[in-house]
Design an enzyme around this catalytic site. Structure first.
Site, PDB file in Angstrom:
ATOM      1  N   ASP A 169     -25.089  -4.803 -52.866  1.00  0.00           N
ATOM      2  CA  ASP A 169     -26.379  -5.495 -52.902  1.00  0.00           C
ATOM      3  C   ASP A 169     -27.417  -4.573 -53.524  1.00  0.00           C
ATOM      4  O   ASP A 169     -27.644  -3.462 -53.035  1.00  0.00           O
ATOM      5  CB  ASP A 169     -26.800  -5.896 -51.483  1.00  0.00           C
ATOM      6  CG  ASP A 169     -27.910  -6.931 -51.489  1.00  0.00           C
ATOM      7  OD1 ASP A 169     -28.134  -7.582 -52.540  1.00  0.00           O
ATOM      8  OD2 ASP A 169     -28.562  -7.099 -50.442  1.00  0.00           O
ATOM      9  N   HIS A 206     -40.499  -7.810 -55.174  1.00  0.00           N
ATOM     10  CA  HIS A 206     -40.002  -7.705 -53.797  1.00  0.00           C
ATOM     11  C   HIS A 206     -40.151  -6.279 -53.283  1.00  0.00           C
ATOM     12  O   HIS A 206     -40.625  -6.049 -52.162  1.00  0.00           O
ATOM     13  CB  HIS A 206     -38.537  -8.141 -53.737  1.00  0.00           C
ATOM     14  CG  HIS A 206     -37.895  -7.919 -52.395  1.00  0.00           C
ATOM     15  ND1 HIS A 206     -38.256  -8.640 -51.270  1.00  0.00           N
ATOM     16  CD2 HIS A 206     -36.931  -7.044 -51.988  1.00  0.00           C
ATOM     17  CE1 HIS A 206     -37.533  -8.218 -50.237  1.00  0.00           C
ATOM     18  NE2 HIS A 206     -36.730  -7.256 -50.646  1.00  0.00           N
ATOM     19  N   GLU A 236     -32.672 -14.203 -47.635  1.00  0.00           N
ATOM     20  CA  GLU A 236     -33.071 -13.542 -48.874  1.00  0.00           C
ATOM     21  C   GLU A 236     -32.557 -14.376 -50.029  1.00  0.00           C
ATOM     22  O   GLU A 236     -31.351 -14.639 -50.123  1.00  0.00           O
ATOM     23  CB  GLU A 236     -32.507 -12.116 -48.944  1.00  0.00           C
ATOM     24  CG  GLU A 236     -33.151 -11.165 -47.941  1.00  0.00           C
ATOM     25  CD  GLU A 236     -32.708  -9.716 -48.106  1.00  0.00           C
ATOM     26  OE1 GLU A 236     -31.579  -9.482 -48.606  1.00  0.00           O
ATOM     27  OE2 GLU A 236     -33.489  -8.820 -47.726  1.00  0.00           O
ATOM     28  N   GLU A 290     -31.259 -14.676 -53.452  1.00  0.00           N
ATOM     29  CA  GLU A 290     -30.656 -13.758 -54.400  1.00  0.00           C
ATOM     30  C   GLU A 290     -29.713 -14.531 -55.305  1.00  0.00           C
ATOM     31  O   GLU A 290     -29.382 -15.689 -55.055  1.00  0.00           O
ATOM     32  CB  GLU A 290     -29.836 -12.661 -53.673  1.00  0.00           C
ATOM     33  CG  GLU A 290     -30.640 -11.894 -52.631  1.00  0.00           C
ATOM     34  CD  GLU A 290     -29.960 -10.611 -52.146  1.00  0.00           C
ATOM     35  OE1 GLU A 290     -28.977 -10.171 -52.797  1.00  0.00           O
ATOM     36  OE2 GLU A 290     -30.426 -10.061 -51.135  1.00  0.00           O
ATOM     37  N   ASP A 293     -28.688 -13.854 -48.638  1.00  0.00           N
ATOM     38  CA  ASP A 293     -28.285 -12.631 -47.939  1.00  0.00           C
ATOM     39  C   ASP A 293     -29.077 -12.534 -46.626  1.00  0.00           C
ATOM     40  O   ASP A 293     -30.112 -11.880 -46.550  1.00  0.00           O
ATOM     41  CB  ASP A 293     -28.565 -11.430 -48.849  1.00  0.00           C
ATOM     42  CG  ASP A 293     -27.901 -10.171 -48.341  1.00  0.00           C
ATOM     43  OD1 ASP A 293     -26.847 -10.271 -47.691  1.00  0.00           O
ATOM     44  OD2 ASP A 293     -28.433  -9.079 -48.603  1.00  0.00           O
ATOM     45  N   ARG A 313     -34.501  -8.665 -39.555  1.00  0.00           N
ATOM     46  CA  ARG A 313     -35.545  -7.688 -39.913  1.00  0.00           C
ATOM     47  C   ARG A 313     -35.861  -6.701 -38.800  1.00  0.00           C
ATOM     48  O   ARG A 313     -36.189  -5.545 -39.071  1.00  0.00           O
ATOM     49  CB  ARG A 313     -36.828  -8.417 -40.301  1.00  0.00           C
ATOM     50  CG  ARG A 313     -36.710  -9.330 -41.497  1.00  0.00           C
ATOM     51  CD  ARG A 313     -36.390  -8.572 -42.759  1.00  0.00           C
ATOM     52  NE  ARG A 313     -36.313  -9.489 -43.891  1.00  0.00           N
ATOM     53  CZ  ARG A 313     -35.765  -9.163 -45.062  1.00  0.00           C
ATOM     54  NH1 ARG A 313     -35.235  -7.967 -45.237  1.00  0.00           N
ATOM     55  NH2 ARG A 313     -35.727 -10.035 -46.041  1.00  0.00           N
ATOM     56  N   GLN A 322     -33.044  -4.241 -38.653  1.00  0.00           N
ATOM     57  CA  GLN A 322     -33.142  -3.407 -39.863  1.00  0.00           C
ATOM     58  C   GLN A 322     -34.179  -2.294 -39.679  1.00  0.00           C
ATOM     59  O   GLN A 322     -33.948  -1.138 -40.021  1.00  0.00           O
ATOM     60  CB  GLN A 322     -33.524  -4.299 -41.042  1.00  0.00           C
ATOM     61  CG  GLN A 322     -33.581  -3.584 -42.395  1.00  0.00           C
ATOM     62  CD  GLN A 322     -33.883  -4.558 -43.548  1.00  0.00           C
ATOM     63  OE1 GLN A 322     -33.992  -5.768 -43.346  1.00  0.00           O
ATOM     64  NE2 GLN A 322     -34.015  -4.023 -44.739  1.00  0.00           N
ATOM     65  N   LYS A 355     -27.518  -6.449 -42.015  1.00  0.00           N
ATOM     66  CA  LYS A 355     -27.087  -7.142 -43.227  1.00  0.00           C
ATOM     67  C   LYS A 355     -25.630  -7.584 -43.189  1.00  0.00           C
ATOM     68  O   LYS A 355     -25.183  -8.261 -44.114  1.00  0.00           O
ATOM     69  CB  LYS A 355     -27.264  -6.212 -44.438  1.00  0.00           C
ATOM     70  CG  LYS A 355     -28.670  -5.717 -44.641  1.00  0.00           C
ATOM     71  CD  LYS A 355     -29.555  -6.793 -45.229  1.00  0.00           C
ATOM     72  CE  LYS A 355     -30.916  -6.231 -45.561  1.00  0.00           C
ATOM     73  NZ  LYS A 355     -31.727  -7.176 -46.319  1.00  0.00           N
ATOM     74  N   THR A 410     -23.365 -13.378 -45.357  1.00  0.00           N
ATOM     75  CA  THR A 410     -23.980 -13.579 -46.665  1.00  0.00           C
ATOM     76  C   THR A 410     -23.390 -14.864 -47.220  1.00  0.00           C
ATOM     77  O   THR A 410     -22.165 -14.988 -47.297  1.00  0.00           O
ATOM     78  CB  THR A 410     -23.659 -12.395 -47.604  1.00  0.00           C
ATOM     79  OG1 THR A 410     -24.164 -11.191 -47.026  1.00  0.00           O
ATOM     80  CG2 THR A 410     -24.276 -12.588 -48.980  1.00  0.00           C
ATOM     81  N   GLU A 464     -41.851 -11.925 -46.703  1.00  0.00           N
ATOM     82  CA  GLU A 464     -42.958 -11.901 -47.665  1.00  0.00           C
ATOM     83  C   GLU A 464     -43.785 -13.191 -47.622  1.00  0.00           C
ATOM     84  O   GLU A 464     -45.004 -13.148 -47.733  1.00  0.00           O
ATOM     85  CB  GLU A 464     -42.400 -11.712 -49.085  1.00  0.00           C
ATOM     86  CG  GLU A 464     -41.760 -10.364 -49.307  1.00  0.00           C
ATOM     87  CD  GLU A 464     -40.822 -10.380 -50.508  1.00  0.00           C
ATOM     88  OE1 GLU A 464     -39.635 -10.721 -50.320  1.00  0.00           O
ATOM     89  OE2 GLU A 464     -41.287 -10.080 -51.615  1.00  0.00           O
TER      90      GLU A 464
HETATM   91 MN    MN Z   1     -30.106  -8.454 -49.811  1.00  0.00          MN
END
Ligand code: MN
Length: 429
Positions: A137, A144, A210, A212, A244, A248, A251, A264, A268, A375
């Protein structure tokens, strides 16, 4: 001279509407199950239908040079096709395109064969299309990285000093990559509240998606032999949408000093149809200007951004309709896919057919183009109103997240379909 498989004027005897993601110019590959057979088959999407390539191959439709005896489609994954390399990919695409053309009677006028090899998408179950050996990844969207950096380190230190010099990435977890439609369980884990001295254990409270895109690698390189950037597109088979999922709060507590780990690896999600670089070729475009100029091993041989419109929709359990919460474009990515692959292998790291490399969260320049809840709701400080009485800082249980993407041609689309998944409540801790 055969017509180009990308010609906007090509037509199939299978009708498709202008907003279909899967006209004859696309022909993405997927793997599906059907009650008629035990093993999964490989198919190409055309309109609302699937062309069964496993059966067509068994019937000798890919018997001409250079496809003869290769058995590209007699497997329950796309890895053999991916390993075969671009001349074979192009020949296979040409053959499928010709079989589906409106003026080719071979399939069109053979009612028995058509009945056997053409299946409504609604009648099959899509599978993970690839046996993914490794998943990497990246963190290749400047918007971002700036947004997240500003949130956690302040505006002045938003970008780490290395960011403009290389595509930052980390080695992810391939075993928990799942196909669209698979639900995702809210994970349990350690978090540390800001006002506490010690961590607590329990369900993730800051669950996120996420937005992606990912690419799949084709033929591998030998260990010790980097893939030079000018050849890197020959090693890329095609692309999918990627969600993904990210925890948070987990993390934040775990990521220093080695980067994300359990936040993570919970899952996915990818879209089931792999759109080839051949199909995307008309939509290549210039990416953002890179300043400072990258080091020579990262200098792109041409434009390798792609103009792909992206959308994210969210539907809470009390909502009738999904609401659009993000509109973006893949072309905003600062580091392109060729630069990512060249950087990944510059040490001599070997990639194998069917490895997956994801872009990292794709955020655009405006707040409505941010590719994560982190975000969009700015770390929970600006709750997002998604419907009357429905606001979100992060994802709630039973929220369904849907991502879609397409290139807009003249009167047609090259689409990716969608990747969707819902959040299930956490297990009892
Ligand atoms: Mn990611």
């Amino acid at each position: 001279m055969p017509a180009s498989t990308n010609d906007p004027n090509l037509r199939s005897f299978i009708e498709t509407t202008p907003d279909s993601h899967f006209p004859i110019q696309n022909l993405p590959y997927g793997v599906f199950e059907h009650p008629r057979f035990h093993e999964a088959h490989i198919g190409a999407a055309i309109g609302e239908q699937i062309l069964d390539l496993t059966i067509l191959e068994a019937k000798g439709c890919f018997n001409q040079s250079p496809l003869k005896d290769r058995r590209l489609f007699s497997h329950p994954t796309l890895n053999t096709l991916m390993a075969a390399g671009r001349p074979i990919w192009t020949a296979a695409r040409q053959t499928i395109s010709e079989l589906l053309r409106h003026d080719n009677p071979r399939l069109r006028d053979d009612a028995d064969l058509l009945n056997e090899v053409l299946l409504p998408m609604a009648s099959v179950k899509m599978r993970l299309p690839v046996e993914i050996g490794d998943y990497t990844d990246f963190y290749a969207s400047k918007e971002h990285a700036v947004n997240v950096g500003a949130m956690f380190r302040g505006k002045e230190n938003a970008l780490m000093p290395n960011w403009l010099w290389m595509p930052i990435g980390y080695h992810g977890r391939a075993s928990s990559v799942v196909v669209s439609g698979t639900d995702i369980r809210r994970p349990l884990g350690q978090t540390k509240p800001d006002d506490a001295d010690t961590p607590v254990f329990g369900p993730c409270r800051l669950m996120d998606f996420e937005l992606e895109m990912g690419f799949f690698t084709g033929p591998g390189n030998k260990h010790g032999h980097p893939i030079p950037i000018e050849k890197s597109s020959e090693y890329i088979f095609g692309m999918v949408l990627v969600n993904d999922w990210s925890a948070r709060d987990i993390q934040k507590w775990e990521y220093q000093p080695l980067g994300p780990f359990l936040s993570k690896n919970l899952g996915t999600s990818i879209s089931p149809w792999v759109v080839t670089l051949d199909a995307l070729e008309p939509f290549r475009c210039a990416g953002p200007k890179q300043e400072p100029e990258p080091l020579p091993y990262l200098r792109s041989p041409g434009d390798y951004a792609y103009d792909i419109t992206l959308e994210v929709h969210l539907r809470g359990e009390n909502m009738d309709q999904p609401a659009r919460i993000c509109q973006s474009n893949f072309k905003y990515m600062y580091w392109n896919i060729c630069q990512q692959l060249a950087h990944h292998t510059i040490t001599g790291c070997n990639i194998r057919p069917g490895d997956m490399m994801a872009s990292g969260t794709i955020s655009g320049p405006t707040p409505d183009s941010y590719g994560s809840m982190l975000e969009l709701a700015w770390r929970g400080t600006k709750p997002l109103t998604i419907a009357p009485g429905e606001t979100r800082k992060f994802l709630q249980d039973h929220d369904m997240v849907m991502m879609s993407g397409w290139c807009l041609g003249d009167g047609y689309r090259i689409g990716f379909g969608e990747v969707r998944g819902a959040i299930l409540p956490a297990l009892k801790g």
